[in-house]
Design a protein around this motif. Structure first.
Motif, short mmCIF file in Angstrom:
data_model
loop_
_atom_site.label_atom_id
_atom_site.label_comp_id
_atom_site.label_asym_id
_atom_site.label_seq_id
_atom_site.Cartn_x
_atom_site.Cartn_y
_atom_site.Cartn_z
N LYS A 1 11.71 11.91 1.90
CA LYS A 1 11.13 13.24 1.67
C LYS A 1 9.63 13.28 1.96
CE LYS A 1 14.55 14.68 -1.75
NZ LYS A 1 14.79 15.11 -3.13
N VAL A 2 9.06 12.13 2.24
CA VAL A 2 7.62 12.05 2.51
C VAL A 2 7.34 12.55 3.93
CG1 VAL A 2 5.62 10.52 2.67
CG2 VAL A 2 7.40 10.06 0.98
N MET A 3 6.27 13.34 4.08
CA MET A 3 5.84 13.75 5.41
C MET A 3 4.73 12.78 5.85
SD MET A 3 4.48 17.42 6.74
CE MET A 3 4.38 17.80 8.48
N PHE A 4 5.09 11.84 6.71
CA PHE A 4 4.13 10.84 7.17
C PHE A 4 3.33 11.40 8.34
CE2 PHE A 4 7.06 7.87 5.04
CZ PHE A 4 6.14 7.13 4.32
N ARG B 1 0.81 -1.22 0.00
CA ARG B 1 0.00 0.00 0.00
C ARG B 1 0.84 1.27 0.00
NH1 ARG B 1 -5.48 -0.52 3.50
NH2 ARG B 1 -6.11 -2.61 2.85
N VAL B 2 2.06 1.19 0.54
CA VAL B 2 2.92 2.38 0.58
C VAL B 2 3.32 2.78 -0.84
CG1 VAL B 2 5.11 3.31 1.40
CG2 VAL B 2 3.76 1.83 2.89
N ILE B 3 3.80 1.81 -1.62
CA ILE B 3 4.20 2.11 -3.01
C ILE B 3 2.97 2.48 -3.84
CG2 ILE B 3 5.18 1.09 -5.11
CD1 ILE B 3 7.30 1.75 -3.06
N GLN B 4 1.83 1.84 -3.58
CA GLN B 4 0.60 2.21 -4.29
C GLN B 4 0.23 3.66 -4.00
OE1 GLN B 4 -2.73 -0.56 -3.85
NE2 GLN B 4 -1.31 -2.23 -3.50
N GLY B 5 0.41 4.04 -2.73
CA GLY B 5 0.12 5.43 -2.36
C GLY B 5 1.05 6.42 -3.03
N MET B 6 2.33 6.05 -3.16
CA MET B 6 3.30 6.92 -3.83
C MET B 6 2.95 7.09 -5.30
SD MET B 6 5.19 7.99 -1.46
CE MET B 6 6.38 8.90 -2.43
N LYS B 7 2.50 6.01 -5.93
CA LYS B 7 2.08 6.10 -7.34
C LYS B 7 0.89 7.04 -7.47
CE LYS B 7 -0.40 3.50 -10.82
NZ LYS B 7 -1.16 2.27 -11.07
N LYS B 8 -0.06 6.92 -6.54
CA LYS B 8 -1.24 7.77 -6.56
C LYS B 8 -0.86 9.23 -6.34
CE LYS B 8 -5.74 8.26 -4.28
NZ LYS B 8 -6.57 7.80 -3.16
N ALA B 9 0.11 9.47 -5.44
CA ALA B 9 0.56 10.84 -5.15
C ALA B 9 1.26 11.46 -6.36
CB ALA B 9 1.49 10.85 -3.95
N GLY B 10 2.08 10.68 -7.05
CA GLY B 10 2.78 11.18 -8.23
C GLY B 10 3.99 12.05 -7.93
N VAL C 1 2.23 14.55 1.45
CA VAL C 1 1.82 14.32 2.83
C VAL C 1 1.06 13.00 2.80
CG1 VAL C 1 0.36 15.09 4.73
CG2 VAL C 1 1.74 16.75 3.48
N PHE C 2 1.61 11.99 3.49
CA PHE C 2 1.10 10.62 3.40
C PHE C 2 0.42 10.27 4.73
CE2 PHE C 2 2.11 6.70 0.79
CZ PHE C 2 1.17 5.90 1.43
N LEU C 3 -0.90 10.10 4.68
CA LEU C 3 -1.65 9.80 5.91
C LEU C 3 -1.85 8.29 6.06
CD1 LEU C 3 -3.34 10.72 8.35
CD2 LEU C 3 -5.32 10.80 6.84
N LEU C 4 -1.36 7.76 7.17
CA LEU C 4 -1.57 6.35 7.53
C LEU C 4 -2.66 6.34 8.60
CD1 LEU C 4 2.20 5.41 7.76
CD2 LEU C 4 0.66 4.79 5.91
N ASP C 5 -3.89 6.13 8.17
CA ASP C 5 -5.05 6.26 9.05
C ASP C 5 -5.24 5.02 9.91
OD1 ASP C 5 -6.91 7.98 9.95
OD2 ASP C 5 -8.18 7.97 8.16
N GLU C 6 -5.65 5.23 11.14
CA GLU C 6 -5.98 4.14 12.07
C GLU C 6 -4.81 3.16 12.25
OE1 GLU C 6 -8.62 4.63 13.55
OE2 GLU C 6 -9.97 5.72 12.23
N ILE C 7 -3.64 3.68 12.58
CA ILE C 7 -2.47 2.80 12.71
C ILE C 7 -2.57 1.88 13.92
CG2 ILE C 7 -1.03 4.35 14.11
CD1 ILE C 7 1.30 3.56 12.14
#
Length: 774
Positions: free
Chosen positions: A463-466, A403-412, A417-423
């Motif tokens: 460089k991602v702001m988690f 899901r992390v790499i999928q999220g990076m692809k979606k972000a482009g 700013v990468f939100l990891l909800d309900e950790i």
């Protein structure tokens, strides 16, 4: 110098051309002075002097622009062409050198010294002539641009000077080289120079031939490949692959070229593409490789958004989107300030912890908007499989990145700013531990080389702001917790909820329901009533639902023409929302014996908890009910043991535990309850029941108890205080060690509550039991 060797002749300057003696050729003449010189020659004895210009581009040459050595020629024929130029047939007669140059306005006239030449060859010259003819013959065989008839006519020439001139006229030489031969007076030197030129030309032709053969082989190979590819396309078309793979491969190659991948990744990608190119389209592995290459080109490798490094603008945006939440806003502004000073900073990893509905997710979205970064969110609730984070191995059917790499692809971009909800909702089972896989993602020292099982190449997440969110940080494993900076977001006070409803929730719902300010007006006292009697929560999610209900009801009234404008006051709220669902303030209406109000901290924020104790004749059994956890059961046992040890001081029958069964109950028995902060509440309720002294109804308490009666510190004082305020309590008994936490409590809450710090149970009883107060 005799007068016979001097001749006065009109001059015809030649451009890009040179005439040797005995040569016959056509010339096109167009310049005015040249035409006038021709006409003058025709009037005299048809003789003219031909000399070549040094520079081809000069239209009006002067004495210095013309070579001094040229050729005396005879004009045999002259023809005027339709375009105004004159075509003449000239025959070279003899070399000559200009002695006097005269510009007669209409044409140039020169005095020329004619250069005599020997006709018979010496023995040495004859030997050189033979060499020249041999070389010329070899040259013709390699060149194939000069006919054998030409060689036959040249080989019959016996005059050495003439032979050199004729051969030079057939060679592709530059004007400077031809002029050099023309100016060479010695026949032997002229023949030697021609021999050198032929040798050089032969070598150049040989090299040209080799290059030509090499190019031809390369062309043949290319044509062969083209032919085979066309065959492959035809075969693929017959097999059902209508378009073939060629266009697709070219497209992928272009994408790889512009993706700016690291060198090692690009090399791997091209290698896989070459495998894909050679593999039949029907092969099962073909689609796997293609999917892999497509993922590599779609992931951002260097595309980066530029941070809007303007603290005032960022602060304004955060205030626009959220009311309060000062600590979080301050942290974002600190990050931005450091970024502005250093120009480069690893993305922080923030954990927004708090009850549901307080705006954790929307706050992360606002952070992205304020920084000018792209925002991407993934939910980790219920994730049990490690492959969800790290991706699947490519050997599995249907493999894909985590899901992390999928999220990076979606972000482009590489810095979203990468939100990891309900950790805190991740779980572990036989498929692995996803929370352990998150360690590498959220470790600033490791995530610059994050390894995904599908991608197989290190990916830079530094460089991602988690931003992570959690309701209960206690459920997060300690190693993962250690990598995050936790910012607690407590619930909102009534005052804050009122402002949030006015400034954010109501305008948003009115817009979604198609209402304008002229159609619906909700008074402040009405919103406050909704907050008090229709919601009981730390956040504002239910409050937003109630605002939506008001908007729906108002929309119905307006559309059915019952009202043109709806004004909601505290008296008309019930007409729209029905009877109040909650009693504002859960504090007891009168002092109770054997019942004390405790303060609890749950994942939904703070809450009040009434603990009841009843005595019945028995044999000293301690009964605990209300679905209590182990910690609360132990707190009850500790309180019970303390009372037994201090029974005389507390004026309690020392044998109470042998004569009575004691039942401790926490209402709402279906709800699981646990935690260390109910110790003093249980002890107070128990002592109240045993002594018959009532507990003050306006007092709430929190704190753990030891066997010696000491009161230990607890957590969540802010949330507990807010729940007490909501419940209508006015006094809070708290551990003395928690005095430092009073600063976090909002002023509006702190002003209405009296905080009583205690360090021993005796102080608690003094404040809580009614009899002790005079």
């Amino acid at each position: 110098m005799s007068k016979d060797t001097l001749r006065r002749l009109p001059l015809l300057p030649l451009r890009g051309l040179l005439v040797y003696p005995t040569m016959v050729l056509h010339l096109d003449v167009g310049r005015d002075k040249s035409v006038q010189a021709l006409e003058r020659a025709m009037v005299d004895d048809h003789e003219i002097f031909l000399a070549t210009q040094k520079e081809l581009s000069i239209d009006e040459p002067d004495e210095g622009d013309i070579f001094s050595v040229g050729t005396l020629a005879k004009v045999n024929q002259m023809l005027k062409l339709p375009n105004g130029t004159i075509r003449v047939l000239v025959e070279g007669l003899q070399r000559g050198k200009i002695q006097v140059f005269e510009d007669k306005e209409e044409y140039f006239e020169v005095e020329v010294e004619l250069l005599e030449e020997r006709q018979e060859a010496t023995v040495e010259e004859q030997a050189i002539m033979r060499n020249v003819l041999d070389q010329f013959e070899q040259y013709i065989q390699i060149s194939k641009k000069i006919s054998h008839e030409t060689f036959a006519s040249v080989s019959d020439i016996v005059e050495p000077g003439r032979l050199a001139d004729i051969i030079c006229s057939h060679l592709p030489l530059k004007i400077a080289q031809k002029q050099e031969i023309l100016e060479t007076g010695s026949v032997k030197d002229r023949l030697t120079k021609v021999l050198q030129i032929l040798s050089n030309e032969k070598e150049v032709l040989g090299l040209e031939k080799k290059i030509g053969q090499r190019v031809k082989k390369s062309m043949e190979k290319t044509q062969k490949e083209y032919y085979l590819r066309e065959q492959m396309k035809a075969i693929q078309k017959e097999l059902g692959d209508k378009d073939g793979k060629e266009g697709e491969i070219q497209e992928l190659r272009k994408k790889i070229a512009v993706a700016n991948m690291p060198e090692s990744v690009e090399e791997k990608c091209l290698k896989e593409l070459a495998r894909y190119e050679k593999m039949p389209a029907t092969s099962a592995e073909s689609s796997v490789i293609r999917n892999y290459v497509e993922w590599l080109v779609q992931i951002p490798w260097d595309k980066e958004t530029e941070d809007m490094l303007d603290i005032h603008r960022t602060e304004k945006i955060l205030d626009e989107d959220h009311y309060g939440l000062e600590k979080v806003k301050e942290r974002v502004l600190e990050y931005l300030a450091v970024q502005q000073l250093t120009k480069e900073l690893k993305g922080p990893i923030l954990c927004l912890a708090g009850p549901p509905g307080v705006g954790k997710t929307s706050l992360a979205r606002s952070i992205a908007r304020s920084l000018g970064r792209t925002f991407v969110r993934i939910s980790l609730g219920g994730v049990r499989d490690e492959a969800e984070i790290r991706g699947h191995r490519r050997t599995y059917v249907g493999a894909m990145p985590g899901r992390v790499i999928q999220g990076m692809k979606k972000a482009g971009t590489v810095n979203p700013v990468f939100l990891l909800d309900e950790i805190d909702k991740m779980a572990s089972d036989f498929r692995g531990d996803p929370s352990s896989a998150m360690l590498e993602v959220l470790d600033p020292e490791q995530n610059n080389t994050f390894s995904d099982h599908f991608i197989e190449e290190p990916y830079d997440l530094s460089k991602v702001m988690f931003v992570t969110t959690a309701n209960n940080i206690g459920a997060i494993p300690a190693p993962l917790m250690d990598r995050m900076e936790v910012i607690h977001i407590a619930g909102y006070t009534e005052v804050e909820k009122l402002q949030i409803a006015k400034e954010y929730l109501l305008p948003k719902q009115m817009k979604e329901h198609g209402l304008t300010k002229g159609m619906l007006q909700v008074k402040d006292e009405a919103i406050l009533k909704v907050v008090r009697y229709y919601t009981r929560e730390a956040g504002v999610r239910n409050l937003e639902r109630q605002m939506a209900t008001i908007c729906r009801k108002a929309a119905k009234l307006i559309v059915s023409n019952e009202k043109k404008r709806v004004i909601v006051t505290d008296k008309t709220v019930e007409d729209l929302l029905g009877k109040p669902r909650f009693r504002y303030g859960k504090a007891e209406s009168e002092n109770q014996v054997g019942a004390a109000t405790g303060l609890a901290y749950t994942t939904a924020g703070g809450d009040t908890l009434t603990i009841e104790v009843s005595l019945s004749p028995g044999k000293g059994k301690l009964i605990l009910t209300g679905k209590l956890g182990e910690v609360m059961k132990e707190s009850a046992q500790a309180a019970f043991s303390y009372i037994r040890s201090k029974s005389e001081e507390l004026s309690i029958d020392p044998d109470f535990h042998e004569k009575n069964d004691i039942h401790i109950h926490v209402p709402e028995g279906a709800v699981p309850k646990d935690g260390p902060s109910a110790g003093i509440t249980m002890a107070t309720a128990l002592i109240s029941a045993l002594t018959g002294k009532a507990v003050r109804r306006e007092v709430g308490m929190t704190g753990e108890i030891t066997l010696r009666g000491r009161v230990l510190p607890i957590g969540g004082l802010k949330e507990k205080s807010m729940s007490a305020h909501r419940a209508g309590l006015t006094h809070i008994i708290m551990p003395k060690d928690n005095e430092k936490d009073l600063e976090d409590i909002p002023d509006s809450v702190r002003q209405d509550l009296t905080f009583i710090p205690v360090s021993h149970l005796d102080e608690v009883l003094e404040e809580a039991l009614v009899v002790n107060k005079k």
